[in-house]
Design a protein around this motif. Structure first.
Motif, short mmCIF file in Angstrom:
data_model
loop_
_atom_site.label_atom_id
_atom_site.label_comp_id
_atom_site.label_asym_id
_atom_site.label_seq_id
_atom_site.Cartn_x
_atom_site.Cartn_y
_atom_site.Cartn_z
N THR A 124 0.93 -1.19 -0.07
CA THR A 124 0.08 -0.04 0.14
C THR A 124 0.98 1.26 0.09
N LEU A 125 1.95 1.16 0.73
CA LEU A 125 2.84 2.51 0.82
C LEU A 125 3.50 2.62 -0.68
N GLU A 126 3.86 1.53 -1.41
CA GLU A 126 4.35 1.60 -2.53
C GLU A 126 3.28 2.28 -3.35
N GLU A 127 2.16 1.93 -3.50
CA GLU A 127 1.20 2.26 -4.44
C GLU A 127 0.99 4.04 -4.09
N LYS A 128 0.90 4.17 -2.91
CA LYS A 128 0.92 5.70 -2.46
C LYS A 128 2.11 6.62 -2.97
N ILE A 129 3.06 5.98 -2.70
CA ILE A 129 4.25 6.77 -3.32
C ILE A 129 4.32 7.01 -4.83
N HIS A 130 4.05 6.00 -5.65
CA HIS A 130 3.87 6.05 -7.06
C HIS A 130 2.97 6.88 -7.57
N LYS A 131 1.83 7.18 -6.70
CA LYS A 131 0.86 8.00 -7.10
C LYS A 131 1.31 9.38 -6.92
N ILE A 132 2.08 9.52 -5.97
CA ILE A 132 2.55 11.11 -5.82
C ILE A 132 3.40 11.23 -6.92
N GLU A 133 4.41 10.31 -7.20
CA GLU A 133 5.44 10.47 -8.37
C GLU A 133 4.76 10.85 -9.77
N HIS A 134 3.65 10.07 -9.78
CA HIS A 134 3.21 10.35 -11.18
C HIS A 134 2.59 11.76 -11.22
N ARG A 135 2.21 12.16 -10.11
CA ARG A 135 1.44 13.87 -10.21
C ARG A 135 2.54 14.71 -9.92
N ILE A 136 3.60 14.50 -9.39
CA ILE A 136 4.67 15.75 -9.47
C ILE A 136 5.86 15.79 -10.35
N TYR A 137 6.33 14.49 -10.67
CA TYR A 137 7.37 14.52 -11.74
C TYR A 137 7.00 15.17 -12.87
N PRO A 138 5.98 15.08 -13.57
CA PRO A 138 5.53 15.83 -14.66
C PRO A 138 5.64 17.58 -14.61
N LYS A 139 5.25 17.66 -13.26
CA LYS A 139 5.35 19.25 -12.74
C LYS A 139 6.69 19.87 -12.81
N ALA A 140 7.56 18.90 -11.98
CA ALA A 140 9.00 19.38 -11.97
C ALA A 140 9.60 19.52 -13.33
N ILE A 141 9.31 18.62 -14.38
CA ILE A 141 9.82 18.77 -15.44
C ILE A 141 9.31 20.08 -16.33
N SER A 142 8.16 20.17 -16.09
CA SER A 142 7.43 21.60 -16.82
C SER A 142 7.95 22.63 -16.01
N LEU A 143 8.17 22.68 -15.11
CA LEU A 143 8.94 23.83 -14.45
C LEU A 143 10.44 24.18 -14.96
N PHE A 144 11.02 22.94 -14.95
CA PHE A 144 12.43 22.89 -15.86
C PHE A 144 12.41 23.34 -17.07
N VAL A 145 11.42 22.98 -17.93
CA VAL A 145 11.46 23.14 -19.14
C VAL A 145 10.85 24.74 -19.38
N ASP A 146 10.15 25.19 -18.60
CA ASP A 146 9.80 26.76 -18.65
C ASP A 146 10.76 27.66 -18.02
N GLY A 147 12.06 27.14 -17.59
CA GLY A 147 13.26 27.86 -17.30
C GLY A 147 12.86 28.49 -15.98
N ARG A 148 12.05 27.65 -15.19
CA ARG A 148 11.72 28.24 -13.70
C ARG A 148 12.39 27.58 -12.47
N LEU A 149 13.58 26.96 -12.83
CA LEU A 149 14.25 26.20 -11.92
C LEU A 149 15.75 27.09 -11.77
N LYS A 150 16.02 27.59 -10.73
CA LYS A 150 17.22 28.40 -10.86
C LYS A 150 18.01 27.75 -9.68
N ALA A 151 19.26 27.14 -10.05
CA ALA A 151 20.07 26.29 -8.93
C ALA A 151 21.22 27.10 -8.55
N LYS A 152 21.53 27.36 -7.34
CA LYS A 152 22.67 28.03 -6.89
C LYS A 152 23.26 27.17 -5.88
N GLY A 153 24.49 26.42 -6.07
CA GLY A 153 24.93 25.53 -5.12
C GLY A 153 24.10 24.30 -4.75
#
Ligand code: GRF
Length: 200
Positions: A164-193
């Motif tokens: 059940t934990l695996e299932e919950k974790i994967h659900k979160i992954e599928h929801r937020i990984y595309p969001k993070a990728i989209s922020l990267f593509v849109d140039g909205r991630l600024k990394a300093k150190g």
């Protein structure tokens, strides 16, 4: 922008990414899916979606570097700008990482720096942690180590089993990984150190 997704297994994260690209939630072209395992189900998902795939057999290469060098040649030929690791179970060589500084994203199914390695969810569960989660980060030369882009936590309930934990974790992954990728593509991630800021 063109990107490649690296996979080794089931490809459920790949599927979420494919769907986000189709819905234009990620405004970039998923031009290549690369696998180090010929039988990865993820390759079938890519083929069904009409995405170009590539498999290279590590056994045909003398060193990890020569393997990664060949992957880089293919990526350059395909005009790949950045790379998304989605269940890619091989450590990238320093040679590879240097070719794509802050241009490789990874998802890990634990709250880093806890429970690094291949069994993030199982290790969290068997350790008896009360909180589990996922981490999306830039890849650097050390395993599960680069600057953190996003994390999301979830309580481990007494009723949870590993499944059940695996299932919950994967659900979160599928929801937020595309969001993070989209922020990267849109140039909205600024990394300093080690700090990654989301800018508007
Ligand atoms: C995911 O849990 C991911 O966090 C980890 O490997 C798993 C891959 O699952 N790195 P899938 O192949 O995307 O279904």
């Amino acid at each position: 922008m063109k990107f490649a997704v690296f996979v080794s297994g089931q490809g459920s994260n790949l599927q979420a990414i494919i769907e986000a690209v189709e819905k234009e939630e990620i405004k970039a072209e998923l031009a290549l899916v690369f696998s180090n395992r010929r039988k990865a189900f993820a390759l079938q998902r890519a083929e069904s979606a009409g995405i170009k795939t590539l498999f290279l057999d590590r056994r045909h290469y003398a060193t990890p570097q020569s393997y990664d060098r060949d992957i880089v040649i293919h990526l350059k030929e395909a005009g790949i700008d950045f790379i998304v690791l989605a269940g890619y179970m091989k450590i990238l060589s320093a040679f590879f990482v240097k070719k794509y500084p802050k241009k490789i994203l990874n998802i890990h199914p634990s709250l880093l720096p806890s429970f690094k390695g291949a069994r993030g969810i199982k290790d969290t569960f068997t350790y008896g942690a009360k909180v589990a989660g996922i981490t999306i980060h830039f890849v650097d030369e050390k395993m599960d180590h680069g600057p953190i882009i996003m994390q999301e936590s979830i309580k481990v309930s007494e009723k949870d089993t590993l499944e059940t934990l695996e299932e919950k974790i994967h659900k979160i992954e599928h929801r937020i990984y595309p969001k993070a990728i989209s922020l990267f593509v849109d140039g909205r991630l600024k990394a300093k150190g080690r700090k990654v800021e989301v800018v508007s």
